[in-house]
Design a protein around this motif. Structure first.
Motif, PDB file in Angstrom:
ATOM      1  N   ASP A   1     108.379  81.553 -50.897  1.00  0.00           N
ATOM      2  CA  ASP A   1     107.942  80.840 -52.084  1.00  0.00           C
ATOM      3  C   ASP A   1     106.493  81.149 -52.438  1.00  0.00           C
ATOM      4  O   ASP A   1     105.770  81.799 -51.686  1.00  0.00           O
ATOM      5  CB  ASP A   1     108.114  79.338 -51.852  1.00  0.00           C
ATOM      6  N   VAL A   2     106.052  80.640 -53.595  1.00  0.00           N
ATOM      7  CA  VAL A   2     104.678  80.850 -54.041  1.00  0.00           C
ATOM      8  C   VAL A   2     104.174  79.584 -54.715  1.00  0.00           C
ATOM      9  O   VAL A   2     104.911  78.883 -55.409  1.00  0.00           O
ATOM     10  CB  VAL A   2     104.576  82.053 -55.008  1.00  0.00           C
ATOM     11  N   SER A   3     102.906  79.265 -54.470  1.00  0.00           N
ATOM     12  CA  SER A   3     102.206  78.199 -55.165  1.00  0.00           C
ATOM     13  C   SER A   3     100.837  78.740 -55.546  1.00  0.00           C
ATOM     14  O   SER A   3     100.390  79.763 -55.013  1.00  0.00           O
ATOM     15  CB  SER A   3     102.072  76.964 -54.267  1.00  0.00           C
ATOM     16  N   ALA A   4     100.153  78.079 -56.489  1.00  0.00           N
ATOM     17  CA  ALA A   4      98.849  78.559 -56.942  1.00  0.00           C
ATOM     18  C   ALA A   4      97.967  77.377 -57.294  1.00  0.00           C
ATOM     19  O   ALA A   4      98.456  76.312 -57.691  1.00  0.00           O
ATOM     20  CB  ALA A   4      99.006  79.484 -58.150  1.00  0.00           C
ATOM     21  N   LEU A   5      96.663  77.559 -57.153  1.00  0.00           N
ATOM     22  CA  LEU A   5      95.717  76.493 -57.472  1.00  0.00           C
ATOM     23  C   LEU A   5      94.366  77.102 -57.819  1.00  0.00           C
ATOM     24  O   LEU A   5      93.945  78.093 -57.215  1.00  0.00           O
ATOM     25  CB  LEU A   5      95.560  75.542 -56.288  1.00  0.00           C
ATOM     26  N   GLN A   6      93.693  76.476 -58.795  1.00  0.00           N
ATOM     27  CA  GLN A   6      92.360  76.907 -59.203  1.00  0.00           C
ATOM     28  C   GLN A   6      91.307  76.086 -58.463  1.00  0.00           C
ATOM     29  O   GLN A   6      91.431  74.865 -58.335  1.00  0.00           O
ATOM     30  CB  GLN A   6      92.185  76.750 -60.711  1.00  0.00           C
ATOM     31  N   THR A   7      90.284  76.756 -57.973  1.00  0.00           N
ATOM     32  CA  THR A   7      89.199  76.059 -57.280  1.00  0.00           C
ATOM     33  C   THR A   7      88.281  75.365 -58.295  1.00  0.00           C
ATOM     34  O   THR A   7      88.338  75.626 -59.499  1.00  0.00           O
ATOM     35  CB  THR A   7      88.375  77.042 -56.441  1.00  0.00           C
ATOM     36  N   ALA A   8      87.415  74.517 -57.787  1.00  0.00           N
ATOM     37  CA  ALA A   8      86.493  73.784 -58.664  1.00  0.00           C
ATOM     38  C   ALA A   8      85.564  74.720 -59.427  1.00  0.00           C
ATOM     39  O   ALA A   8      85.116  74.392 -60.537  1.00  0.00           O
ATOM     40  CB  ALA A   8      85.671  72.786 -57.837  1.00  0.00           C
ATOM     41  N   ASP A   9      85.276  75.911 -58.863  1.00  0.00           N
ATOM     42  CA  ASP A   9      84.384  76.852 -59.541  1.00  0.00           C
ATOM     43  C   ASP A   9      85.144  77.889 -60.367  1.00  0.00           C
ATOM     44  O   ASP A   9      84.576  78.894 -60.795  1.00  0.00           O
ATOM     45  CB  ASP A   9      83.453  77.549 -58.543  1.00  0.00           C
ATOM     46  N   GLY A  10      86.450  77.660 -60.587  1.00  0.00           N
ATOM     47  CA  GLY A  10      87.191  78.480 -61.530  1.00  0.00           C
ATOM     48  C   GLY A  10      87.969  79.640 -60.964  1.00  0.00           C
ATOM     49  O   GLY A  10      88.647  80.355 -61.710  1.00  0.00           O
ATOM     50  N   ARG A  11      87.947  79.872 -59.673  1.00  0.00           N
ATOM     51  CA  ARG A  11      88.731  80.955 -59.081  1.00  0.00           C
ATOM     52  C   ARG A  11      90.188  80.520 -58.913  1.00  0.00           C
ATOM     53  O   ARG A  11      90.478  79.350 -58.729  1.00  0.00           O
ATOM     54  CB  ARG A  11      88.151  81.354 -57.726  1.00  0.00           C
TER      55      ARG A  11
ATOM     56  N   ALA B   1      96.619  82.342 -54.993  1.00  0.00           N
ATOM     57  CA  ALA B   1      98.058  82.168 -54.771  1.00  0.00           C
ATOM     58  C   ALA B   1      98.315  82.032 -53.280  1.00  0.00           C
ATOM     59  O   ALA B   1      97.638  82.661 -52.448  1.00  0.00           O
ATOM     60  CB  ALA B   1      98.833  83.352 -55.334  1.00  0.00           C
ATOM     61  N   TYR B   2      99.307  81.232 -52.945  1.00  0.00           N
ATOM     62  CA  TYR B   2      99.723  81.005 -51.557  1.00  0.00           C
ATOM     63  C   TYR B   2     101.192  81.402 -51.469  1.00  0.00           C
ATOM     64  O   TYR B   2     102.052  80.776 -52.080  1.00  0.00           O
ATOM     65  CB  TYR B   2      99.479  79.555 -51.163  1.00  0.00           C
ATOM     66  N   VAL B   3     101.449  82.482 -50.731  1.00  0.00           N
ATOM     67  CA  VAL B   3     102.766  83.120 -50.721  1.00  0.00           C
ATOM     68  C   VAL B   3     103.374  82.987 -49.331  1.00  0.00           C
ATOM     69  O   VAL B   3     102.790  83.446 -48.341  1.00  0.00           O
ATOM     70  CB  VAL B   3     102.671  84.601 -51.128  1.00  0.00           C
ATOM     71  N   GLY B   4     104.543  82.367 -49.254  1.00  0.00           N
ATOM     72  CA  GLY B   4     105.193  82.159 -47.967  1.00  0.00           C
ATOM     73  C   GLY B   4     105.725  83.449 -47.374  1.00  0.00           C
ATOM     74  O   GLY B   4     106.151  84.358 -48.083  1.00  0.00           O
ATOM     75  N   ASP B   5     105.690  83.519 -46.045  1.00  0.00           N
ATOM     76  CA  ASP B   5     106.191  84.678 -45.302  1.00  0.00           C
ATOM     77  C   ASP B   5     107.200  84.183 -44.274  1.00  0.00           C
ATOM     78  O   ASP B   5     106.875  83.384 -43.403  1.00  0.00           O
ATOM     79  CB  ASP B   5     105.025  85.390 -44.603  1.00  0.00           C
TER      80      ASP B   5
ATOM     81  N   TYR C   1     107.938  79.754 -39.499  1.00  0.00           N
ATOM     82  CA  TYR C   1     107.860  80.512 -40.739  1.00  0.00           C
ATOM     83  C   TYR C   1     107.890  79.547 -41.914  1.00  0.00           C
ATOM     84  O   TYR C   1     108.107  78.348 -41.751  1.00  0.00           O
ATOM     85  CB  TYR C   1     108.971  81.560 -40.848  1.00  0.00           C
ATOM     86  N   VAL C   2     107.679  80.073 -43.113  1.00  0.00           N
ATOM     87  CA  VAL C   2     107.496  79.239 -44.297  1.00  0.00           C
ATOM     88  C   VAL C   2     108.534  79.613 -45.346  1.00  0.00           C
ATOM     89  O   VAL C   2     108.684  80.791 -45.680  1.00  0.00           O
ATOM     90  CB  VAL C   2     106.080  79.414 -44.875  1.00  0.00           C
ATOM     91  N   THR C   3     109.233  78.610 -45.866  1.00  0.00           N
ATOM     92  CA  THR C   3     110.234  78.897 -46.900  1.00  0.00           C
ATOM     93  C   THR C   3     109.841  78.202 -48.199  1.00  0.00           C
ATOM     94  O   THR C   3     108.935  78.617 -48.884  1.00  0.00           O
ATOM     95  CB  THR C   3     111.636  78.476 -46.438  1.00  0.00           C
ATOM     96  N   GLU C   4     110.483  77.067 -48.535  1.00  0.00           N
ATOM     97  CA  GLU C   4     110.289  76.479 -49.855  1.00  0.00           C
ATOM     98  C   GLU C   4     109.272  75.343 -49.890  1.00  0.00           C
ATOM     99  O   GLU C   4     108.845  74.949 -50.963  1.00  0.00           O
ATOM    100  CB  GLU C   4     111.635  76.003 -50.403  1.00  0.00           C
ATOM    101  N   GLY C   5     108.900  74.811 -48.767  1.00  0.00           N
ATOM    102  CA  GLY C   5     107.940  73.719 -48.769  1.00  0.00           C
ATOM    103  C   GLY C   5     106.522  74.222 -48.785  1.00  0.00           C
ATOM    104  O   GLY C   5     105.796  74.161 -47.789  1.00  0.00           O
ATOM    105  N   LEU C   6     106.068  74.750 -49.902  1.00  0.00           N
ATOM    106  CA  LEU C   6     104.752  75.350 -50.020  1.00  0.00           C
ATOM    107  C   LEU C   6     104.137  74.853 -51.318  1.00  0.00           C
ATOM    108  O   LEU C   6     104.617  75.163 -52.403  1.00  0.00           O
ATOM    109  CB  LEU C   6     104.879  76.872 -50.028  1.00  0.00           C
ATOM    110  N   GLN C   7     103.046  74.069 -51.212  1.00  0.00           N
ATOM    111  CA  GLN C   7     102.454  73.470 -52.406  1.00  0.00           C
ATOM    112  C   GLN C   7     100.957  73.341 -52.244  1.00  0.00           C
ATOM    113  O   GLN C   7     100.462  72.805 -51.248  1.00  0.00           O
ATOM    114  CB  GLN C   7     103.058  72.078 -52.662  1.00  0.00           C
ATOM    115  N   ALA C   8     100.222  73.818 -53.257  1.00  0.00           N
ATOM    116  CA  ALA C   8      98.777  73.644 -53.310  1.00  0.00           C
ATOM    117  C   ALA C   8      98.465  72.628 -54.407  1.00  0.00           C
ATOM    118  O   ALA C   8      98.987  72.730 -55.518  1.00  0.00           O
ATOM    119  CB  ALA C   8      98.096  74.970 -53.614  1.00  0.00           C
ATOM    120  N   LEU C   9      97.623  71.641 -54.093  1.00  0.00           N
ATOM    121  CA  LEU C   9      97.270  70.620 -55.076  1.00  0.00           C
ATOM    122  C   LEU C   9      95.906  70.037 -54.755  1.00  0.00           C
ATOM    123  O   LEU C   9      95.430  70.119 -53.614  1.00  0.00           O
ATOM    124  CB  LEU C   9      98.315  69.511 -55.125  1.00  0.00           C
ATOM    125  N   HIS C  10      95.302  69.414 -55.754  1.00  0.00           N
ATOM    126  CA  HIS C  10      94.036  68.716 -55.579  1.00  0.00           C
ATOM    127  C   HIS C  10      94.310  67.231 -55.422  1.00  0.00           C
ATOM    128  O   HIS C  10      95.123  66.668 -56.170  1.00  0.00           O
ATOM    129  CB  HIS C  10      93.131  68.946 -56.788  1.00  0.00           C
TER     130      HIS C  10
END
Length: 673
Positions: free
Chosen positions: A97-107, A110-114, A148-157
């Motif tokens: 799976d993949v999740s994505a998040l923007q940092t406070a300074d605008g970068r 992506a977080y990609v499961g393997d 290992y990592v499958t579908e439970g992958l989430q980035a959030l503030h």
């Protein structure tokens, strides 16, 4: 995962209809169930470890995709620009799976499961795509031991009384048993990713310890939310118990607290196979301020749970599949029970519409198994096994012949005898018969078989090595419902496989008791010849997407279906990869996904495995229409999809390719008016 999903146990299938009712969830005492080895999702294949190249031009052909052109759909693009791609693996079916998040300074990261094609290499690959045209690898979070990592992958503030910053939520499964419980992580792992290049592990492999005591139950997926009132929570799939939805307080993410666990009792289970097993989530705050968790509950469809008070979850809506599969009825003129397989989905911003994916890897369903000889001639239940070939792949479209018992069939189990070693067996075969070995699911709790359980594909490999052409998998000891469920995944041989119930197993070999309670020792001796069987397959298409009106949460109503042209076309049943849908992203102004944008509530983005990346107009939910797609010339195998924005604040969409890595897209077509 699956062929899918994923290492999941059979769950009790309740049959009380509750649509339109409001039921308080019973927090039943936890009960241990078999481990993840016979689950719904496939496990990674036995590949070697290796480091991929860093950058790949978007104009370059992709190596290590799917082999010859017959293995995938032809390349095609409409209203979609491939912004860039980044290779993250050199192995098939390695990325999840993949999740994505923007940092406070605008970068943007992506977080990609393997999945860890070499088992030990599972984890999360971190990618900096602040410049979407030039993504670069920025780190790697290795899972503990054989995790290992499958579908439970989430980035959030989150902003709570105990933590302010960015959080990465990971659910944990493992690919190999170990004498050290630390090598078999379960539950969830939480990382502080406020600075993605210097992540800090806050808690590792924390969860429900009911079953094992010294390690948490495995978890296939998880989803977290910040209430905006100083608290944060996470819902977690529990792979190992009937109470398969666990709710935790993560206000202090370094010290999670288990609040509740439930099996979602009393919901209607009416998808083909009657398998009730929680698989994934969406979570949303409704306009009235209440928080709702939509649980993808496989053959029970989608269950809306009010989690405003996570310690006391309440069912408010129960989706029911139609009596006849609408797409098959329209395309084929046949009334077939819907497959079910409620896998994942998302609400629109106000919770009035839900878009849910049905993941069905088997374009043929196994018609009932016929015992054609012996004292128990008759018709009995049987289902397909994800990852195995369908009987439709055989010249006469039928699996038939006498069945021999081969035990459990795992690599460490008692050896499977070869057909030549069974006196008289070869002489019994008629023209067109297959050599069929029956293998039990498990072993689980059998004192005569202390070895670890294994995947169906591993059992099938042992059978092929012994000289068998096909496998009849049989359910192990379960409760009185005895569903024909034998798991899926890890197939490396082209072998026909179907699954039937434990009752049928006893009837095949005429070994009482034919109904529960069952006890050990169980069944015939290894090598015993049983009755003849005949199993025919019926084409029922690939998994697709349902659009549900949830404006009245207590009465979720299906109003449309989303398909691709190959869904119900038998010409695409073989040779074009997996053409089932997997995940969907519905833009809805989520600040964790870049905030409000022009596509909110009007477009939906799909990862459709070999069907590619798909874009649909859902502005009129009752009449969705495809408006864009991307299929690489060398094929794709898309698993996850995530939303982000570029430097100008314009929408871009990330998709994870299981055999390659990360793709970044931009929809270029017109927006719905």
């Amino acid at each position: 995962m699956r062929r899918h999903r994923r290492q999941r146990n059979a769950r009790r299938a309740a049959t009380v209809v509750v649509s339109g009712l409001v039921l308080a969830l019973g927090l039943a005492q936890a009960g241990a169930h078999p481990g993840h080895e016979d689950g719904i999702h496939p496990r990674p294949g036995p590949h070697g470890a290796g480091e991929p190249d860093d950058a790949v031009s978007k104009n370059n052909a992709h190596e290590f995709q799917h082999g010859p052109s017959t293995g995938h759909l032809p390349g095609s693009v409409e209203n979609v620009e491939l912004v860039s791609s980044l290779r993250l693996t050199s192995f098939a079916e390695d990325i999840s799976d993949v999740s994505a998040l923007q940092t406070a300074d605008g970068r943007w990261f992506a977080y990609v499961g393997d999945w860890g094609a070499h088992c030990e290499t599972g984890g999360v690959r971190v990618v900096d795509f602040t410049d979407p045209e030039n993504p670069t690898r920025a780190g790697y979070l290795n899972s503990r031991g054989f995790g290992y990592v499958t579908e439970g992958l989430q980035a959030l503030h989150i902003e709570t009384a105990e933590f302010s910053g960015d959080l990465l939520v990971i659910s944990n499964e493992w690919c190999r048993a170990s004498g050290n419980p630390k090598n078999m992580p379960g539950g969830i792992t939480l990382w502080d990713i406020t600075e993605p290049t210097a992540p800090k592990r806050l808690v590792e492999a924390f969860g429900d310890f009911d079953v094992h005591g010294n390690r948490a139950n495995e978890s296939h997926s998880a989803i977290a939310w910040d209430t905006g009132e100083g608290n944060a929570y996470v819902a977690v799939i529990d792979n190992e118990e009937l109470e398969d939805v666990d709710l935790f307080d993560i206000t202090d993410p370094s010290n999670p607290v288990l609040l509740a666990e439930t099996e979602l009792p009393g919901v209607n289970v009416n998808g083909l196979g009657d398998l009730k097993t929680a698989h994934d989530f969406d979570v949303l705050q409704f306009p009235d301020g209440s928080w709702h968790l939509m649980v993808s509950d496989w053959d029970a469809g989608w269950i809306d749970v009010d989690v405003t008070d996570p310690a006391n979850p309440v069912i408010v809506g129960d989706f029911d599949y139609a009596e006849c599969d609408q797409v098959l009825l329209e395309e084929l003129g046949e009334c077939l029970q819907p497959e079910g397989n409620g896998h994942q989905g998302e609400w629109t911003s106000d919770g009035s519409v839900f878009v849910g994916t049905d993941e069905d890897f088997s374009p043929y369903r196994t018609s009932d198994l016929m015992i054609t000889t012996g004292p128990h001639v008759g018709e009995y239940p049987a289902v397909s096994v994800g990852g195995a070939l369908s009987p439709a792949s055989l010249p006469d479209l039928t699996l038939d012949g006498p069945v021999v018992y081969g035990g459990y069939g795992c690599p460490d189990s008692a050896p499977i005898p070869s057909p030549e070693d069974i006196p008289g067996y070869l002489d019994m075969l008629e023209e067109g018969d297959e050599r069929i070995i029956a293998l039990q699911r498990g072993p689980f709790g059998d004192p005569s078989a202390p070895e670890d359980a294994c995947f169906p594909g591993e059992k099938a490999h042992e059978a092929v090595e012994a000289g068998w052409e096909s496998v009849l998998f049989v359910q192990s000891h379960v409760g009185p419902e005895d569903p024909p469920f034998c798991g899926s995944g890890a197939f490396v041989d082209p072998v026909v496989g179907v699954c039937t119930s434990h009752e049928v197993f006893h009837r095949l070999f005429d070994t009482p008791p034919f109904l529960p309670p069952w006890t050990y020792p169980d069944g015939p001796a290894i090598g015993e010849i049983g009755a003849r069987i005949a199993v025919v397959s019926t084409f029922d298409g690939w998994g697709y997407t349902r659009v549900v009106d949830t404006s009245d949460p207590s009465m979720p109503t299906e109003i449309a279906q989303i398909t691709i042209p190959e869904t119900a076309d038998e010409d695409f049943a073989f040779g074009f990869g997996d053409l089932t849908v997997h995940e969907v992203e519905v833009p809805r102004g989520d600040p964790n996904e870049g905030g409000p944008n022009v596509d909110d509530d009007v477009l939906a983005y799909f990862s459709w495995y070999s069907g590619g990346f798909r874009v649909f107009d859902i502005s009129d939910p009752a009449n969705p229409a495809e408006v864009g797609h991307y299929i690489d010339d060398d094929g794709n195998n898309f698993w996850g999809v995530a939303l982000a924005t570029d430097q100008n604040g314009d929408r871009i969409v990330l998709a994870s390719d299981r055999d390659y890595g990360l793709f970044i897209f931009r929809y270029t077509g017109p927006l719905p008016e």
